[in-house]
Design a protein around this motif. Structure first.
Motif, PDB file in Angstrom:
ATOM      1  N   ALA A 270      37.565  46.501  27.542  1.00  0.00           N
ATOM      2  CA  ALA A 270      38.784  45.823  28.104  1.00  0.00           C
ATOM      3  C   ALA A 270      38.890  45.761  29.455  1.00  0.00           C
ATOM      4  N   LEU A 271      38.583  46.861  29.973  1.00  0.00           N
ATOM      5  CA  LEU A 271      38.653  46.877  31.737  1.00  0.00           C
ATOM      6  C   LEU A 271      37.538  46.119  32.315  1.00  0.00           C
ATOM      7  N   GLY A 272      36.207  46.069  31.601  1.00  0.00           N
ATOM      8  CA  GLY A 272      35.300  45.211  32.116  1.00  0.00           C
ATOM      9  C   GLY A 272      35.660  43.896  32.049  1.00  0.00           C
ATOM     10  N   GLU A 273      36.037  43.510  30.981  1.00  0.00           N
ATOM     11  CA  GLU A 273      36.455  42.064  30.692  1.00  0.00           C
ATOM     12  C   GLU A 273      37.549  41.515  31.684  1.00  0.00           C
ATOM     13  N   ALA A 274      38.495  42.547  32.076  1.00  0.00           N
ATOM     14  CA  ALA A 274      39.638  42.371  33.140  1.00  0.00           C
ATOM     15  C   ALA A 274      38.837  41.912  34.460  1.00  0.00           C
ATOM     16  N   GLN A 275      38.011  42.782  34.823  1.00  0.00           N
ATOM     17  CA  GLN A 275      37.415  42.674  36.060  1.00  0.00           C
ATOM     18  C   GLN A 275      36.434  41.366  36.172  1.00  0.00           C
ATOM     19  N   LEU A 276      35.661  40.979  35.115  1.00  0.00           N
ATOM     20  CA  LEU A 276      35.031  39.870  35.153  1.00  0.00           C
ATOM     21  C   LEU A 276      36.088  38.611  35.080  1.00  0.00           C
ATOM     22  N   ALA A 277      37.049  38.772  34.449  1.00  0.00           N
ATOM     23  CA  ALA A 277      38.116  37.518  34.953  1.00  0.00           C
ATOM     24  C   ALA A 277      38.584  37.556  36.373  1.00  0.00           C
ATOM     25  N   ALA A 278      38.755  39.077  37.096  1.00  0.00           N
ATOM     26  CA  ALA A 278      39.323  38.883  38.546  1.00  0.00           C
ATOM     27  C   ALA A 278      38.466  38.348  39.233  1.00  0.00           C
ATOM     28  N   ARG A 279      37.084  38.863  39.100  1.00  0.00           N
ATOM     29  CA  ARG A 279      35.831  38.295  40.004  1.00  0.00           C
ATOM     30  C   ARG A 279      35.595  36.790  39.906  1.00  0.00           C
ATOM     31  N   THR A 280      35.685  36.463  38.627  1.00  0.00           N
ATOM     32  CA  THR A 280      35.734  34.923  38.464  1.00  0.00           C
ATOM     33  C   THR A 280      36.709  33.889  39.085  1.00  0.00           C
ATOM     34  N   MET A 281      37.975  34.366  38.798  1.00  0.00           N
ATOM     35  CA  MET A 281      39.008  33.766  39.516  1.00  0.00           C
ATOM     36  C   MET A 281      38.815  33.833  41.213  1.00  0.00           C
ATOM     37  N   SER A 282      38.453  34.956  41.790  1.00  0.00           N
ATOM     38  CA  SER A 282      38.252  34.933  43.146  1.00  0.00           C
ATOM     39  C   SER A 282      37.221  33.995  43.614  1.00  0.00           C
ATOM     40  N   VAL A 283      36.101  34.192  42.753  1.00  0.00           N
ATOM     41  CA  VAL A 283      35.056  32.936  43.395  1.00  0.00           C
ATOM     42  C   VAL A 283      35.475  31.853  43.240  1.00  0.00           C
ATOM     43  N   LEU A 284      36.066  31.476  42.083  1.00  0.00           N
ATOM     44  CA  LEU A 284      36.773  30.001  41.888  1.00  0.00           C
ATOM     45  C   LEU A 284      37.886  29.636  42.556  1.00  0.00           C
ATOM     46  N   HIS A 285      38.376  30.530  43.425  1.00  0.00           N
ATOM     47  CA  HIS A 285      39.781  30.371  43.774  1.00  0.00           C
ATOM     48  C   HIS A 285      40.774  29.928  42.996  1.00  0.00           C
ATOM     49  N   LEU A 286      40.779  30.475  41.984  1.00  0.00           N
ATOM     50  CA  LEU A 286      41.858  30.388  40.871  1.00  0.00           C
ATOM     51  C   LEU A 286      43.261  30.948  41.289  1.00  0.00           C
ATOM     52  N   SER A 287      44.447  30.676  41.369  1.00  0.00           N
ATOM     53  CA  SER A 287      45.621  31.134  41.548  1.00  0.00           C
ATOM     54  C   SER A 287      46.251  31.632  40.339  1.00  0.00           C
ATOM     55  N   GLY A 288      46.683  32.904  40.070  1.00  0.00           N
ATOM     56  CA  GLY A 288      47.510  33.215  38.971  1.00  0.00           C
ATOM     57  C   GLY A 288      49.102  32.921  39.236  1.00  0.00           C
TER      58      GLY A 288
END
Length: 289
Positions: A270-288
């Motif tokens: 689950a930690l890995g999936e959360a980090q995959l999400a965080a990195r993807t959001m950063s690259v795509l400039h998605l705002s939370g």
């Protein structure tokens, strides 16, 4: 910066005028991002709890996978058809009975598509992990029995077969959703640069750089396919360094073969999936939200 978080606000503001009259202004609602998640078990977070009740049991999809995390953080309207064991061919044909081809989930109105795919094609990366583990057990972790036996065969298959299959799949996704941003993720490191952690990961010491090199070839094929098709490449080579399956719980993003927490071995926790999400959001400039 464009905000892709779904905000449903209708604000009525009454302003008193000098004459005592009132005017009402309304802020238009922002429609949620239309997001489709494709891909294999790294997209699906296979083995993590809780399972996604909307998924076919064979897909072993979890609600803690990175698409669900991204959707929860952004308010996106998610259609998730990621499925454990998927290959690029499953974009075009049904993977299991009752499980539609993944491209069927991508309407032309889609705004964002993410995926992790390619590792199961020709069984090459899965087989490399299995074969190198078997070879490592045969020498009790000594030498380089996997490299000695298989040489460049895994690399050759990725370059000659997996890469064009990735290009075909990404091209088809672009055709299905011509106005969407389409992102493909690389695979986070499974092994460290050297040393290893036999028997938790039953790879012989001399084969650790060899297996990591196979993964590097796969990630490079993903990168090149993204470039060739105008897709967005989400690179995990740097950010996942030091988070491989040989690290301690709380540090590793991928679980080992032995003494791990995920029954689906050598897959993100689950930690890995959360980090995959965080990195993807950063690259795509998605705002939370």
């Amino acid at each position: 910066m464009i905000t892709f978080a779904a905000v449903s606000i209708l604000a009525a503001v009454t302003l008193a005028t000098p004459s005592g009259a009132a005017t009402t202004g309304a802020q238009p609602a922002v429609a949620p991002l239309r997001y489709v998640a494709l891909g294999d078990s790294y997209s699906a977070a296979s083995g993590n709890l809780p399972p996604d009740p909307a998924a076919a049991p064979e897909c072993l999809r979890s609600t803690v996978n990175y698409p669900h995390v991204i959707a929860a953080r952004t308010g996106a309207l998610l259609t998730d058809v990621s499925c454990g064991g998927a290959e690029t061919k499953d974009y075009f044909t049904a993977q299991y009975q009752g499980v539609a081809r993944q491209l069927d989930a991508v309407p032309s109105s889609t705004q964002l598509v993410t995926m992790t795919i390619g590792g199961n094609d020709s069984g090459v990366f899965v087989n490399a992990i299995t074969d190198c583990g078997t070879a490592g057990l045969s020498t009790l972790g000594q030498g380089s029995p996997c490299q000695d036996k298989y040489g460049s065969s895994f690399h050759d298959t990725i370059t000659g077969t997996t890469y064009p299959a990735l290009v075909k799949a990404l091209t088809a996704v672009h055709a299905a959703a011509p106005h969407a941003r389409i992102a493909i993720l690389s695979y986070p490191w499974i092994m460290p640069k050297s040393g290893g952690c036999f028997p938790q990961m039953p790879v012989a010491t001399g084969d650790v750089p060899y297996l990591r090199g196979i993964q590097a070839t796969l990630n490079d094929a993903v990168r090149r396919a993204a470039t060739a098709t105008g897709s967005i490449y989400v690179d995990f080579n740097a950010v996942s360094e030091g988070h491989d399956a040989c690290q301690a719980i709380g540090t590793r993003w991928v679980e080992p073969v032995l003494a791990g927490t995920n029954p689906v071995i050598v897959h993100p926790n689950a930690l890995g999936e959360a980090q995959l999400a965080a990195r993807t959001m950063s690259v795509l400039h998605l705002s939370g939200r």
